[in-house]
Design an enzyme around this catalytic site. Structure first.
Site, PDB file in Angstrom:
ATOM      1  N   LYS A  98       0.848  -1.190   0.000  1.00 58.29           N
ATOM      2  CA  LYS A  98       0.000   0.000   0.000  1.00 58.29           C
ATOM      3  C   LYS A  98       0.882   1.238   0.000  1.00 58.29           C
ATOM      4  CE  LYS A  98      -2.154   1.719   3.710  1.00 58.29           C
ATOM      5  NZ  LYS A  98      -1.887   3.158   3.624  1.00 58.29           N
TER       6      LYS A  98
ATOM      7  N   PRO B  71      -6.569  -1.536   8.797  1.00 60.61           N
ATOM      8  CA  PRO B  71      -5.310  -0.911   9.235  1.00 60.61           C
ATOM      9  C   PRO B  71      -5.375  -0.618  10.736  1.00 60.61           C
ATOM     10  CG  PRO B  71      -6.734   0.747   8.278  1.00 60.61           C
ATOM     11  CD  PRO B  71      -7.538  -0.531   8.320  1.00 60.61           C
TER      12      PRO B  71
ATOM     13  N   LYS C 283      -7.244   8.093  -0.395  1.00 64.57           N
ATOM     14  CA  LYS C 283      -8.411   8.618   0.337  1.00 64.57           C
ATOM     15  C   LYS C 283      -9.110   9.695  -0.494  1.00 64.57           C
ATOM     16  CE  LYS C 283      -6.489   7.417   4.831  1.00 64.57           C
ATOM     17  NZ  LYS C 283      -5.105   7.018   4.472  1.00 64.57           N
ATOM     18  N   VAL C 284      -9.418   9.321  -1.720  1.00 66.75           N
ATOM     19  CA  VAL C 284     -10.002  10.253  -2.698  1.00 66.75           C
ATOM     20  C   VAL C 284     -11.341  10.765  -2.168  1.00 66.75           C
ATOM     21  CG1 VAL C 284     -10.742  10.471  -5.102  1.00 66.75           C
ATOM     22  CG2 VAL C 284      -8.834   8.957  -4.521  1.00 66.75           C
TER      23      VAL C 284
HETATM   24  O1  3DU Z   1       0.031   2.442  11.630  1.00 64.74           O
HETATM   25  P1  3DU Z   1       0.828   1.773  10.530  1.00 64.74           P
HETATM   26  O2  3DU Z   1       2.259   2.184  10.480  1.00 64.74           O
HETATM   27  O3  3DU Z   1       0.639   0.271  10.538  1.00 64.74           O
HETATM   28  O4  3DU Z   1       0.263   2.300   9.108  1.00 64.74           O
HETATM   29  C1  3DU Z   1      -1.077   2.204   8.750  1.00 64.74           C
HETATM   30  C2  3DU Z   1      -1.287   2.706   7.345  1.00 64.74           C
HETATM   31  O5  3DU Z   1      -2.670   2.618   7.025  1.00 64.74           O
HETATM   32  C3  3DU Z   1      -0.893   4.139   7.098  1.00 64.74           C
HETATM   33  O6  3DU Z   1      -0.499   4.248   5.730  1.00 64.74           O
HETATM   34  C4  3DU Z   1      -2.169   4.910   7.314  1.00 64.74           C
HETATM   35  O7  3DU Z   1      -2.210   6.096   6.576  1.00 64.74           O
HETATM   36  C5  3DU Z   1      -3.202   3.922   6.775  1.00 64.74           C
HETATM   37  N1  3DU Z   1      -4.520   4.024   7.365  1.00 64.74           N
HETATM   38  C6  3DU Z   1      -4.726   3.939   8.698  1.00 64.74           C
HETATM   39  O8  3DU Z   1      -3.784   3.768   9.474  1.00 64.74           O
HETATM   40  C7  3DU Z   1      -6.027   4.040   9.192  1.00 64.74           C
HETATM   41  C8  3DU Z   1      -7.073   4.204   8.369  1.00 64.74           C
HETATM   42  O9  3DU Z   1      -8.278   4.265   8.848  1.00 64.74           O
HETATM   43  C9  3DU Z   1      -6.839   4.278   7.006  1.00 64.74           C
HETATM   44  C10 3DU Z   1      -5.546   4.177   6.532  1.00 64.74           C
END
Ligand code: 3DU
Length: 215
Positions: free
Chosen positions: A33, A165, A61-62
């Site tokens: 991603k 996520p 996130k369009v």
């Molecule tokens: O917290 P992490 O490092 O595992 O990253 C999570 C990713 O998923 C990051 O790119 C963030 O922008 C995305 N994301 C969320 O964390 C939460 C959401 O609701 C949507 C996208």
């Protein structure tokens, strides 16, 4: 989106490291991603370069009017993206424009994972998920930090994919998210900030396998 490992690795970093992590973990996840930090620093061409190592999901996130959304989506799929994440709150016409112009998967963000999402997004999550289902999206995104909401959204979207996520630093638990109905986990820092990203990836995969055994 294939569903083999059930893992999507979030590459929120500069290109050089992103390509290195992608090369090392190629085959260990269902997709990579990408988000604004990487694409704003390298351009959309980084999607083409990453596609050598696996499917690429563009988390942009369009959230614009249908006309602009369509332009964004066409641009995304003119590179090697396999899917895109869009917001649901701009409404049905805006999301429908994304689905109609996509040449791959469209995932609608139903509920974000951070605490502040409880004010505007969480109260609307069921309605947004129903809209995503009705306009023909591939699936939805729902934060792993609210597993009970994932369970509720699963009832709404039926067989659509749910991507979760918020694992690790944000507090979400892989097992909880999967047992409450998530199809895929989106994991960033727990893997990308680890000293050995491949080892960290294999640890997450082990947790996914364990969770799968008790489903
Ligand atoms: O917290 P992490 O490092 O595992 O990253 C999570 C990713 O998923 C990051 O790119 C963030 O922008 C995305 N994301 C969320 O964390 C939460 C959401 O609701 C949507 C996208």
């Amino acid at each position: 989106m294939k569903k083999e490992t059930r893992l999507i690795i979030a590459l929120d970093m500069k290109e050089e490291k992103a390509l290195k992590v992608a090369e090392e973990t190629s085959g260990l996840c269902d997709a990579f991603k990408v988000n604004y930090p990487l694409v704003l620093s390298s351009g959309l061409q980084v999607v083409d370069r990453l596609a050598a190592f696996g499917d690429v999901l563009c988390d942009f996130k369009v959230a614009d009017i249908p006309y602009t959304n369509r332009m964004i989506i066409e641009l995304v799929f003119s590179h090697s993206a396999s899917g895109v994440i869009v917001h649901g709150f701009p409404g049905e016409d805006a999301v429908r424009a994304c689905v109609e112009s996509a040449r791959g998967d469209v995932f609608v963000l139903a509920a974000m994972s951070h605490p502040g999402a409880s004010r505007f997004l969480v109260p609307a999550a069921v309605e947004v998920a129903a809209m995503a289902r009705d306009v023909g999206a591939t699936g939805i995104v729902a934060g792993a930090t609210r597993p009970e909401l994932i369970r509720r959204l699963r009832e709404v979207v039926g067989p659509l994919l749910i991507l979760a996520p918020g694992i690790g630093p944000q507090g979400g638990d892989p097992r909880q998210a999967l047992q409450h109905g998530a199809d895929h986990l989106i994991v960033g820092r727990r893997i990308t900030a680890a000293r050995d990203p491949t080892k960290a990836t294999n640890e997450v995969l082990e947790e996914i396998r364990h969770a799968g055994e008790s489903l």
